[in-house]
Design a protein around this motif. Structure first.
Motif, PDB file in Angstrom:
ATOM      1  N   LYS A   1       0.833  -1.200   0.000  1.00 20.24           N
ATOM      2  CA  LYS A   1       0.000   0.000   0.000  1.00 20.24           C
ATOM      3  C   LYS A   1       0.868   1.251   0.000  1.00 20.24           C
ATOM      4  N   ASN A   2       1.549   1.492   1.099  1.00 18.92           N
ATOM      5  CA  ASN A   2       2.425   2.670   1.170  1.00 18.92           C
ATOM      6  C   ASN A   2       3.595   2.364   2.113  1.00 18.92           C
ATOM      7  N   LYS A   3       4.326   3.391   2.519  1.00 14.70           N
ATOM      8  CA  LYS A   3       5.550   3.137   3.292  1.00 14.70           C
ATOM      9  C   LYS A   3       5.282   2.561   4.672  1.00 14.70           C
ATOM     10  N   THR A   4       4.087   2.837   5.207  1.00 14.17           N
ATOM     11  CA  THR A   4       3.830   2.394   6.577  1.00 14.17           C
ATOM     12  C   THR A   4       2.885   1.195   6.664  1.00 14.17           C
ATOM     13  N   HIS A   5       2.071   0.988   5.639  1.00 20.05           N
ATOM     14  CA  HIS A   5       1.035  -0.047   5.737  1.00 20.05           C
ATOM     15  C   HIS A   5       0.932  -0.944   4.501  1.00 20.05           C
ATOM     16  N   ASP A   6       0.511  -2.181   4.743  1.00 20.46           N
ATOM     17  CA  ASP A   6       0.081  -3.067   3.664  1.00 20.46           C
ATOM     18  C   ASP A   6      -1.446  -3.091   3.652  1.00 20.46           C
ATOM     19  N   MET A   7      -1.976  -3.461   2.492  1.00 20.59           N
ATOM     20  CA  MET A   7      -3.422  -3.573   2.347  1.00 20.59           C
ATOM     21  C   MET A   7      -3.820  -5.035   2.501  1.00 20.59           C
ATOM     22  N   LEU A   8      -4.976  -5.281   3.115  1.00 21.81           N
ATOM     23  CA  LEU A   8      -5.516  -6.638   3.227  1.00 21.81           C
ATOM     24  C   LEU A   8      -6.835  -6.686   2.471  1.00 21.81           C
ATOM     25  N   ILE A   9      -7.115  -7.787   1.798  1.00 26.60           N
ATOM     26  CA  ILE A   9      -8.408  -7.901   1.118  1.00 26.60           C
ATOM     27  C   ILE A   9      -8.881  -9.348   1.143  1.00 26.60           C
ATOM     28  N   THR A  10     -10.175  -9.523   1.352  1.00 25.46           N
ATOM     29  CA  THR A  10     -10.767 -10.854   1.472  1.00 25.46           C
ATOM     30  C   THR A  10     -12.191 -10.855   0.937  1.00 25.46           C
ATOM     31  N   SER A  11     -12.629 -11.960   0.366  1.00 28.71           N
ATOM     32  CA  SER A  11     -14.012 -12.098  -0.106  1.00 28.71           C
ATOM     33  C   SER A  11     -14.634 -13.376   0.438  1.00 28.71           C
ATOM     34  N   ASP A  12     -15.916 -13.305   0.784  1.00 28.12           N
ATOM     35  CA  ASP A  12     -16.665 -14.483   1.215  1.00 28.12           C
ATOM     36  C   ASP A  12     -17.988 -14.548   0.483  1.00 28.12           C
ATOM     37  N   LEU A  13     -18.225 -15.674  -0.144  1.00 34.99           N
ATOM     38  CA  LEU A  13     -19.452 -15.893  -0.901  1.00 34.99           C
ATOM     39  C   LEU A  13     -20.424 -16.664  -0.017  1.00 34.99           C
ATOM     40  N   ILE A  14     -21.640 -16.162   0.102  1.00 35.27           N
ATOM     41  CA  ILE A  14     -22.652 -16.772   0.966  1.00 35.27           C
ATOM     42  C   ILE A  14     -23.881 -17.074   0.111  1.00 35.27           C
ATOM     43  N   VAL A  15     -24.255 -18.335   0.048  1.00 33.40           N
ATOM     44  CA  VAL A  15     -25.294 -18.772  -0.882  1.00 33.40           C
ATOM     45  C   VAL A  15     -26.482 -19.368  -0.130  1.00 33.40           C
ATOM     46  N   GLU A  16     -27.672 -18.927  -0.494  1.00 31.79           N
ATOM     47  CA  GLU A  16     -28.883 -19.455   0.139  1.00 31.79           C
ATOM     48  C   GLU A  16     -29.010 -20.959  -0.114  1.00 31.79           C
TER      49      GLU A  16
ATOM     50  N   GLU B   1     -31.839  -8.995   8.845  1.00 29.12           N
ATOM     51  CA  GLU B   1     -30.874  -8.230   9.633  1.00 29.12           C
ATOM     52  C   GLU B   1     -29.681  -9.094  10.036  1.00 29.12           C
ATOM     53  N   PHE B   2     -29.929 -10.323  10.446  1.00 31.66           N
ATOM     54  CA  PHE B   2     -28.835 -11.229  10.815  1.00 31.66           C
ATOM     55  C   PHE B   2     -27.958 -11.527   9.598  1.00 31.66           C
ATOM     56  N   LEU B   3     -28.601 -11.692   8.448  1.00 31.75           N
ATOM     57  CA  LEU B   3     -27.841 -12.023   7.245  1.00 31.75           C
ATOM     58  C   LEU B   3     -26.904 -10.874   6.872  1.00 31.75           C
ATOM     59  N   GLY B   4     -27.401  -9.634   7.004  1.00 37.20           N
ATOM     60  CA  GLY B   4     -26.555  -8.471   6.743  1.00 37.20           C
ATOM     61  C   GLY B   4     -25.382  -8.413   7.704  1.00 37.20           C
ATOM     62  N   HIS B   5     -25.671  -8.735   8.974  1.00 37.34           N
ATOM     63  CA  HIS B   5     -24.621  -8.774   9.989  1.00 37.34           C
ATOM     64  C   HIS B   5     -23.583  -9.827   9.641  1.00 37.34           C
ATOM     65  N   LYS B   6     -24.076 -11.035   9.343  1.00 36.86           N
ATOM     66  CA  LYS B   6     -23.146 -12.164   9.145  1.00 36.86           C
ATOM     67  C   LYS B   6     -22.282 -11.964   7.903  1.00 36.86           C
ATOM     68  N   ALA B   7     -22.890 -11.419   6.836  1.00 34.62           N
ATOM     69  CA  ALA B   7     -22.139 -11.210   5.587  1.00 34.62           C
ATOM     70  C   ALA B   7     -20.900 -10.359   5.849  1.00 34.62           C
ATOM     71  N   LEU B   8     -21.052  -9.340   6.674  1.00 37.06           N
ATOM     72  CA  LEU B   8     -19.914  -8.476   6.987  1.00 37.06           C
ATOM     73  C   LEU B   8     -19.000  -9.131   8.020  1.00 37.06           C
ATOM     74  N   ALA B   9     -19.603  -9.773   9.024  1.00 39.78           N
ATOM     75  CA  ALA B   9     -18.818 -10.334  10.139  1.00 39.78           C
ATOM     76  C   ALA B   9     -17.796 -11.358   9.661  1.00 39.78           C
ATOM     77  N   VAL B  10     -18.185 -12.220   8.720  1.00 36.54           N
ATOM     78  CA  VAL B  10     -17.276 -13.291   8.304  1.00 36.54           C
ATOM     79  C   VAL B  10     -16.041 -12.718   7.595  1.00 36.54           C
ATOM     80  N   SER B  11     -16.220 -11.610   6.885  1.00 39.43           N
ATOM     81  CA  SER B  11     -15.070 -11.012   6.185  1.00 39.43           C
ATOM     82  C   SER B  11     -14.216 -10.178   7.133  1.00 39.43           C
ATOM     83  N   ILE B  12     -14.862  -9.480   8.081  1.00 39.06           N
ATOM     84  CA  ILE B  12     -14.094  -8.765   9.111  1.00 39.06           C
ATOM     85  C   ILE B  12     -13.220  -9.760   9.874  1.00 39.06           C
ATOM     86  N   SER B  13     -13.768 -10.949  10.119  1.00 40.53           N
ATOM     87  CA  SER B  13     -13.026 -11.966  10.856  1.00 40.53           C
ATOM     88  C   SER B  13     -11.752 -12.366  10.112  1.00 40.53           C
ATOM     89  N   ASP B  14     -11.802 -12.386   8.778  1.00 35.76           N
ATOM     90  CA  ASP B  14     -10.597 -12.696   7.990  1.00 35.76           C
ATOM     91  C   ASP B  14      -9.538 -11.604   8.131  1.00 35.76           C
TER      92      ASP B  14
END
Lengths: 328, 328
Positions: free
Chosen positions: B29-44, B56-69
């Protein structure tokens, strides 16, 4: 429930999301560059049918549509994330191998590196989410918001081909058995070429000049994915301007003649058919000094007639209704 | 066709993709930091059923699983891209509004900004691809590859809850009508909490200390999404080491007792059930000086027995077979 674009606007306002609404989000990266990022979701039986697309074409298209969004910001693609959902019976075939072959055939010459994504099972349909990360010189991203009254409007290539190709596929004509002119149209649909600087090592110097010229000169830009009528509207709304398009100057794909001899019908396809992935951009007339601009199609001008898109011919002016693609 | 993880390995080797294979890709990314990126596919109907999850839970979980990475790399989440595919009949309901409500309820305290994504129609199933972009100090990302022989193995919380919650849902018990102990298990499944530094402005100082302690000390890390037995295997393979786990030290979710009184059955759920989204990490024993480490669960040690995971009790040692989740 509002329509797709209204909904996105609503979410944007409700949660104050100022990075949403262009072809890519622009993020701060370092002292010299900004980062660009874009995602495109492609769903079987909505965006393509399995019988139309050999897996290789699907791999190509998944990457091409996202590279095109990077091109539409004047950027250079660097990395790609690919999330693919596939039914179990497809997983057991050569589908995934061939899909990645098509993907890498495009990724390599464009210098794009696959860095991640996800693989999931789906109940029955294939679904792909293609994310591409790129970069652009700091504060040089070409946004949809920069069109100014008096700017000239250009497109990079002929329009309507991808839409006419889709119609042929829907009529049951397959790529393999199609006549040459039909193949040219179907190719535009199943294997689009993003308009972008290809790796400078390759011998595309003329093309590189064109891309650099656009990126230096464009005041606003978008790629034509929904259709010219809708995409010029996106620019007009974002820039708070209007536009007039010259009916006789809209470049019609040569092979549209195979589909219909009627000029108005050809024009309708070129105006409202999506997925041509040509670039639509505006330039201040003072900057049109380079003869390379002759290679683009000058199709209109930006006006002060906010929100109105006029279609002008020698004999009359009509108001153009955006009829490009939207999911909802 | 090979299994999921074998396939990803094959693609990685075939196309020389060295950024694939950890919880996130790490990009300069720059002199002080690296960038992290992750994707999670969630299928009904693969990853969730509509009847289990209020939007509401689904919206929460979709974000939570990627934040966890992002947490699993020792990073801080910054931006999110959300691609959602939804059937037309769901679009016309309040589903999408409620989905975003759940999403933003988690995004705001974690300081995550929605910057883009895509919206598409699907024939009948909901599909979500959640991409999160974060950052970490340059060269400080905690990879799966850094475990060394002799390192101690820790987890951040009790295991098996999410899997037991899933079982209750599959048995037809709904969150709304569940008893308190059942609700606690189902919550772990439908509304997981990523283990991460929450915005420092909030009053989570103890939690912040824990996160910083892990990020400073961990030699390797992964989030438990597939299941402890599989996720410790991912670390062992990446680090070219083995591991021994102490059977009696594996922290079992308190409410597993409601599901079964049999210790071996509880242990099986904790070892092989996925989606707990606790962090699993290794630390050089020389660095275990901070009493805050007492808040984590010490469950084993890294061994030179490459590729083997031993499960040790007072009376005997068995070889643990990874039985966590994989799609194919």
């Amino acid at each position: 429930m509002p329509k797709e674009f209204e909904f996105i606007n609503k979410i944007r306002q409700q949660y104050s999301l100022d990075k949403i609404g262009d072809d890519c989000a622009v993020l701060p990266k370092n002292k010299t560059h900004d980062m660009l990022i874009t995602s495109d979701l492609i769903v079987e039986d909505i965006d393509f049918r399995r019988s139309w697309m050999i897996p290789e074409f699907l791999g190509h298209k998944a990457l091409a549509v996202s590279i095109s969004d990077i091109a539409a910001m004047g950027g250079k693609p660097l990395y790609s994330m690919l999330s693919i959902g596939i039914p179990e019976d497809v997983w057991t075939t050569d589908f995934v191998d061939e899909f990645y072959e098509g993907y890498f055939k495009l990724a390599r010459p464009f210098g794009v590196e696959l860095i991640g994504g996800d693989v999931s099972k789906t109940p029955d349909k294939i679904v792909i989410d293609s994310t591409v990360i790129g970069e652009v010189e700091r504060n040089k991203a070409v946004m949809r918001t920069g069109a100014k009254v008096g700017d000239l409007i250009f497109v990079t290539g002929e329009l309507g081909g991808a839409s006419a190709g889709l119609k042929l596929l829907e009529e049951g004509i397959s790529f393999e058995t199609a006549k040459t002119w039909q193949k040219q149209l179907i190719s535009k649909q199943v294997k689009p070429s993003p308009f972008l600087i290809i790796s400078e090592k390759l011998n595309f110097s003329k093309f590189v000049n064109y891309s650099l010229l656009i990126n230096r000169s464009a005041t606003s830009m978008i790629d034509i994915s929904d259709g010219l009528s809708s995409d010029i509207e996106h620019i007009c709304k974002a820039s708070k301007v209007g536009a007039k398009l010259f009916k006789e100057k809209i470049p019609l794909h040569k092979r549209l003649r195979g589909v219909t001899n009627n000029f108005e019908e050809q024009l309708d396809i070129a105006l409202n058919g999506g997925e041509d992935f040509e670039l639509l951009f505006t330039v201040n007339p003072k900057n049109i000094f380079d003869k390379n601009f002759d290679s683009f199609f000058y199709i209109g001008e930006v006006t002060a007639n906010v929100g109105n898109i006029e279609l002008i011919s020698d004999t009359k002016t009509t108001i153009l209704q955006p009829k490009g693609y939207q999911h909802f």
